[in-house]
Design a protein around this motif. Sequence first.
Motif, PDB file in Angstrom:
ATOM      1  N   PRO A 161       0.881  -1.243  -0.068  1.00 24.27           N
ATOM      2  CA  PRO A 161      -0.079   0.167  -0.001  1.00 24.27           C
ATOM      3  C   PRO A 161       0.770   1.253  -0.049  1.00 24.27           C
ATOM      4  N   VAL A 162       1.985   1.299  -0.897  1.00 25.97           N
ATOM      5  CA  VAL A 162       2.731   2.405  -0.877  1.00 25.97           C
ATOM      6  C   VAL A 162       2.036   3.720  -1.713  1.00 25.97           C
ATOM      7  N   LYS A 163       1.865   4.897  -1.098  1.00 24.71           N
ATOM      8  CA  LYS A 163       1.479   5.986  -1.625  1.00 24.71           C
ATOM      9  C   LYS A 163       2.523   6.936  -2.560  1.00 24.71           C
ATOM     10  N   VAL A 164       2.239   6.787  -3.693  1.00 22.32           N
ATOM     11  CA  VAL A 164       3.468   7.480  -4.656  1.00 22.32           C
ATOM     12  C   VAL A 164       2.940   9.090  -4.769  1.00 22.32           C
ATOM     13  N   VAL A 165       3.620   9.957  -4.014  1.00 25.63           N
ATOM     14  CA  VAL A 165       3.335  11.408  -4.473  1.00 25.63           C
ATOM     15  C   VAL A 165       4.152  12.054  -5.411  1.00 25.63           C
ATOM     16  N   LEU A 166       3.807  12.295  -6.598  1.00 25.61           N
ATOM     17  CA  LEU A 166       4.573  12.595  -7.885  1.00 25.61           C
ATOM     18  C   LEU A 166       4.689  13.892  -8.037  1.00 25.61           C
ATOM     19  N   PHE A 167       5.742  14.779  -7.893  1.00 22.95           N
ATOM     20  CA  PHE A 167       5.999  15.880  -8.324  1.00 22.95           C
ATOM     21  C   PHE A 167       6.386  16.110  -9.672  1.00 22.95           C
ATOM     22  N   ASN A 168       5.259  16.502 -10.519  1.00 22.52           N
ATOM     23  CA  ASN A 168       5.399  16.294 -11.998  1.00 22.52           C
ATOM     24  C   ASN A 168       5.564  17.602 -12.605  1.00 22.52           C
ATOM     25  N   ASN A 169       6.805  18.146 -12.613  1.00 26.68           N
ATOM     26  CA  ASN A 169       7.015  19.421 -13.335  1.00 26.68           C
ATOM     27  C   ASN A 169       7.868  19.349 -14.901  1.00 26.68           C
ATOM     28  N   SER A 170       7.487  17.985 -15.165  1.00 28.14           N
ATOM     29  CA  SER A 170       8.138  17.657 -16.538  1.00 28.14           C
ATOM     30  C   SER A 170       9.557  18.194 -16.886  1.00 28.14           C
TER      31      SER A 170
END
Length: 580
Positions: A456-465
Amino acid sequence: MAKQNVAEQFVDILVRAGVRRLYGVVGDSLNPIVDAVRRHAGIDWVHVRHEETAAFAAGAEAQITGKLAACAGSCGPGNLHLVNGLYDAHRSMAPVLALASHIPSSEIGLGYFQETHPDRLFQECSHYSELISSSKQMPRLLQTAIQHAVGRSGVSVVSLPGDIAAEPAPEGSAQSALVTSRPTVRPGDAEIDALADMIDKAGKVTLFCGSGTAGAHAEVMEFAGKLKAPVGHALRGKEFIQYDNPYDVGMSGLLGYGAAYEATHECDLLILLGTDFPYNAFLPDDVQIAQVDVRPEVLGRRSRLDLAVWGDVRETLRCLIPRVKEKTSRRFLDRMLKKHADALEGVVKAYTRKVDKHVPIHPEYVAAVLDEVADDDAVFTVDTGMCNVWAARYISPNGRRRIIGSFSHGSMANALPMAIGAQFTDRRRQVVSMSGDGGFAMLMGDFLTLVQHDLPVKVVLFNNSSLGMVELEMMVSGLPSYGTANANPDFAAVARACGAYGVRVEKPKQLAGALKDAFRHKGPALVDIVTDPNALSIPPKISAEMVTGFALSASKIVLDGGVGRMVQMARSNLRNVPRP
């Protein structure tokens, strides 16, 4: 009772040493080991998609538990993929045993298919790397490898040809008692007395703390209180020393904030506690310096020392505190606390200016909201790059949370693999991978590992490309950014296609709800947050030399963003400063 083969004996010794999982990718030279794991009730095989992930996961497990963890790679390319993760584990002082399976023993040295020499290749990222060339070396060689990993807090590598693994274990091979934990190390009385004398003679003392202060929070606070000393920390010391700290003056280094730099330069005596802080440009060269560390090899390698003390921080302070005289003046401490609060007030304005309405979303805002909604005992695994900045400035330690990253090795793509190892230690504990889009994409295949094992890992993705930290380095060096842009998919859709929970967030008002929904989800989840690639503000006076190698000598605050709840903590500490 059936006679054991070498593989079965190998696995049995791992279990006796406390290993409960073996992370890796199966392969023909590993088959005897994998089959022995299959038949042993005390250990599980954790199938990952890339061996680099296996090594990162084992390193994270070892850091969380403080116990030996293990990973494995098949011959040649398989075990070569372990190298980067093992470098990280070794530099993080994580006790990890790596099995590098090998080609048939009769073919070694003859240019056989997939031939390498793993016993040589892993020497630089281990305390011990040896080849089992005969079944008669078992179990002594494996026991020696385990004791190197545990006793010296790092990596050991055992190379084992597949044919030898399948051979019968030698008759009468006694199993010795295993070392599975480290002792504490107390300095001699002469060193304690010398340090006490230096402290008593110094008017102004500053403490600078690293990860070696783990388990010594109470002693450091008592010591600082007796000396009226400001307490700064390195990034790896943050989780152990920043919380419940009325003497806190922030963090030093390129990602630093507050008054830690001033406190270390304006004192008469700087005491380095359990830190191998690598950026010597941040350390003073005109004050007395004493260093306390359990690793004698690191004493004095970053700065000139007036006194080197070999010992565990907690045991050293327990011996030292009764021997030093209590200082009466708080003037230096209070001045540093005020500087710290003023510095945080100055940078927090960038964060508070309509940030909750800004689109694309400010990454500072994401980190601040994440800090608020995450569990009080959450484990945060942090990608190298800008995620390091946001974790350093916004994730609030409290003595129960853990913050793990590639803080010494500085590898990309570490957060997701580390989250795998952290989650396996406790499926009920919240584990949050603070991933950058570049790092996540690099080892994205192991998102499937979360799904396959229902972690149950929660990936919080900081997506600035973009590769944000690299772009910053280019800009500061006066170079146009080049090769840093990422053409990304909708990562939330990718997560859903993998069979996990996925949601994409493009507006600030959606953020808190999206994070809470993901955290409530029972299985793996990914929150793809589109963040502002232009969120960095570069001071006008900074040279390329200041950033190269993360060495900063003049400017102390490079990234003008917020500092989260730390400003509230600084204000609280400032209330303790007596007013005239």
